[in-house]
Every structure is written in C-alpha cells, then in structure tokens.
Enzyme design. Sequence first.
Site, PDB file in Angstrom:
ATOM      1  N   ASP A 224      17.854  -7.796  10.422  1.00 15.75           N
ATOM      2  CA  ASP A 224      17.171  -8.049  11.703  1.00 15.75           C
ATOM      3  C   ASP A 224      18.046  -8.876  12.646  1.00 15.75           C
ATOM      4  O   ASP A 224      18.116  -8.611  13.846  1.00 15.75           O
ATOM      5  CB  ASP A 224      15.848  -8.803  11.476  1.00 15.75           C
TER       6      ASP A 224
ATOM      7  N   ALA B 286      13.534 -13.086  13.831  1.00 20.08           N
ATOM      8  CA  ALA B 286      14.998 -12.973  13.925  1.00 20.08           C
ATOM      9  C   ALA B 286      15.453 -13.117  15.377  1.00 20.08           C
ATOM     10  O   ALA B 286      16.408 -13.851  15.678  1.00 20.08           O
ATOM     11  CB  ALA B 286      15.458 -11.631  13.373  1.00 20.08           C
TER      12      ALA B 286
ATOM     13  N   PRO C  84       5.393  -9.012  20.046  1.00 26.94           N
ATOM     14  CA  PRO C  84       4.260  -9.507  19.259  1.00 26.94           C
ATOM     15  C   PRO C  84       4.753 -10.094  17.937  1.00 26.94           C
ATOM     16  O   PRO C  84       5.678  -9.561  17.321  1.00 26.94           O
ATOM     17  CB  PRO C  84       3.399  -8.265  19.019  1.00 26.94           C
TER      18      PRO C  84
ATOM     19  N   SER D  52      10.410 -10.356  15.362  1.00 26.61           N
ATOM     20  CA  SER D  52      10.309 -11.441  16.354  1.00 26.61           C
ATOM     21  C   SER D  52      10.956 -12.732  15.846  1.00 26.61           C
ATOM     22  O   SER D  52      11.627 -13.427  16.606  1.00 26.61           O
ATOM     23  CB  SER D  52       8.857 -11.645  16.790  1.00 26.61           C
TER      24      SER D  52
HETATM   25  O1  PMV Z   1       8.858  -6.849   8.997  1.00 29.80           O
HETATM   26  P1  PMV Z   1      10.126  -7.504   9.356  1.00 29.80           P
HETATM   27  O2  PMV Z   1      10.484  -7.398  10.780  1.00 29.80           O
HETATM   28  O3  PMV Z   1      10.172  -8.937   8.900  1.00 29.80           O
HETATM   29  O4  PMV Z   1      11.304  -6.707   8.565  1.00 29.80           O
HETATM   30  C1  PMV Z   1      11.611  -6.976   7.217  1.00 29.80           C
HETATM   31  C2  PMV Z   1      12.623  -5.989   6.699  1.00 29.80           C
HETATM   32  C3  PMV Z   1      12.787  -6.027   5.162  1.00 29.80           C
HETATM   33  O5  PMV Z   1      13.709  -4.987   4.817  1.00 29.80           O
HETATM   34  C4  PMV Z   1      11.468  -5.745   4.469  1.00 29.80           C
HETATM   35  C5  PMV Z   1      13.334  -7.359   4.669  1.00 29.80           C
HETATM   36  C6  PMV Z   1      14.795  -7.632   5.024  1.00 29.80           C
HETATM   37  O6  PMV Z   1      15.202  -8.799   4.902  1.00 29.80           O
HETATM   38  O7  PMV Z   1      15.542  -6.714   5.388  1.00 29.80           O
END
Ligand code: PMV
Length: 327
Positions: free
Chosen positions: A160, A119, A110, A117
């Site tokens: 990610d 990444a 999702p 998603s």
């Molecule tokens: O929510 P996501 O999947 O975009 O994860 C972001 C993770 C953070 O630590 C908030 C940002 C990062 O670049 O690590």
Amino acid sequence: MILRKASAKASAPAKIILFGEHFVVYENPAILASINRRVNVRVNLNKTQKINITSDLGIMASYTDSKFNLIRGGRNTKTILDPLYKCARDVLLERKQNLGLDINLISEVPYGIGLGSSAACCVATVAAVDSLFHKPEKQWICAKAIESERLVHKNSSGADCYVSTFGGLMSYTKKKGFNKIESRKDLSLIVVNIGIKHSTGSLVSSVKKFREWNVLLFKDLSSYADNICKKAVSAINIGDEKKVGKLMNENHTLLQQLGISHRKIDQMVNICVGNGALGAKLTGAGGGGSMIALIPTENKRKVISEIKKNRYECIPVKIDYDGLLVH
Ligand code: PMV
C-alpha cells in the site's frame, strides 16, 4: 539539519488491489493501482514542543514525549493517530530536530474499507514533515511510512505504501519491490463500499492461521494466485479487458477459499457480473470493506443503477499516475 520552511503540505493517493492481496504478505506478487482520491496533510511548526494531530474524521490528540493526550474523538483515536505520530517523531529524530508540530489531515479516502487510507496518511505525513528539512526523496519516505504502518498491522507487505508513494499501476513483491505496468487501455473500474469497516490486522491474522492449518492447500492457492498475477500483467499490457475481468473473478474465488470474503461482497460481485461487469472481486483485506468491478462503458450505467438499488455506495475511480505530491 537546517529548517527549510515553517510549514509544508503533501498529499498521497488511495489504492486498490487488483490481484494478489493477502498472498503478497507471503512473498507472492500483487497488482495494485493508486486512485484519484487523496489524503492531504498540512504541517506547521509550533512553539510548544508538542505534536498535535487533527483529522477531519473529527479526532484530535496531542503528544508530549510520546505521551498520548486525547483532545477529541472516541476509543479508536489512539489507534488511528499513533502511526502518524510515529511518522512525525521518526522524521524529527532522523533529522535531529526537537520541534513542536501541528499536523492537519484532510482525507477524500473513506477509512477502514480497504482503500489504503492508513498507508496514504503515513506517506503524506512523513513527506510533509520531512519536507520542512529536506528535499523529499520518495524511496526514503516510503520506507519510513512502512515502518509506521506496521503499527496498524505488523505483517504489512508494504504494498500500500509503495503504490501510494510511486503511483500508477504496478506489480509488487515484498522482496523485489515494484515494477510499473504499462496498459494499452484505461481500465474502467468502480469501487463499491460494502459499508462494513474491517480491521486489516485481524484479517491478516486469520489468513495466517488458515495457512498454518492448511499448509498444502495454502501452497496450492498461492501458486494459483501467482499464476493469475502473471497472466494479468500480460492481459493488462495488451489491453485484453475480458481476460483481466475473468482473472479478477478467479482471484475472488481464491479469496473466498481463504475465508475472508463476506456475504455482502459476494452478493455485490454476483450483481456486478450478472449485469455486465467483465469481472469483480473484493479488494484489500476483505471481511467487508470494498469490492471492485471492471465494467465496459456500455454496461456501466446498468451496473451502477443495480448497485444503488441495493443501497451501496458506488465510487467511480480513475488510476492516479502522480503518487505522492509535495506542494
Ligand atoms: O485492506 P487494506 O487496504 O488494509 O489492504 C491490505 C492488503 C493485504 O494484502 C491484506 C495486507 C498487506 O499488507 O498487503
């Protein structure tokens, strides 16, 4: 560089962050795992010199010399597809090729709920395009994917893309990269989709402001988060699930203090812990998105039924140990 083939396929997994999100942007460690949900990308050469990108989100665009032409989709189509165009264009530039491509994405992940998603899309797109010319090299693919993911949010820690490329359970820091974590016991985890899409970029910016306005407090929270990660690595190593769960709860409290949790996440965290989860926390950028819970097998049914009673989507997940696959 010589063309090896006229079409290629690659897939990359989604991820969860078990510990350390947000703090990882400021050089702290994070603990992540890739999960058994994938983004699949297929690339075919075309004879037009255009790069056409289609996604099963129901969106499509065509790029001619970096000019975006919307074919199907709403206002966010450009935001979603631009990083993927950059992935493909950068590979073509690097391999000194001026070719047209049809890129097709099919995702089991999702979008916009903190499962990485964007990444996974970038990693799989770079890999699929590059494998037209080259035997894929994971470190190079990961670095290129991070550059494109920075269009999504410019301060990306890169975590990610690393976990999606290399797979498994890992601890990661921006400076030192990743270390795989051995686990004596499979972690029995579920993901709960809170049903509110988030923007990672704006949440990372709000933490940046928090850090500027609360210098000393942020320093304290960071060192607490660092300590949690260290203890979590040892607890995972020896399979001490109770300790892992307790540390997840502590990590969630830190994220609440940063102001990036959400009323509905907190409600679900309480429901999970109140019904037998060993620990629960938001995962990813927060502000909605998803939460994760660590639940002993004997309590899983009860917790899942409570989540469903509250009409949230519950996604049982397993850790993926493959990472990027080029087919
Ligand atoms: O929510 P996501 O999947 O975009 O994860 C972001 C993770 C953070 O630590 C908030 C940002 C990062 O670049 O690590």
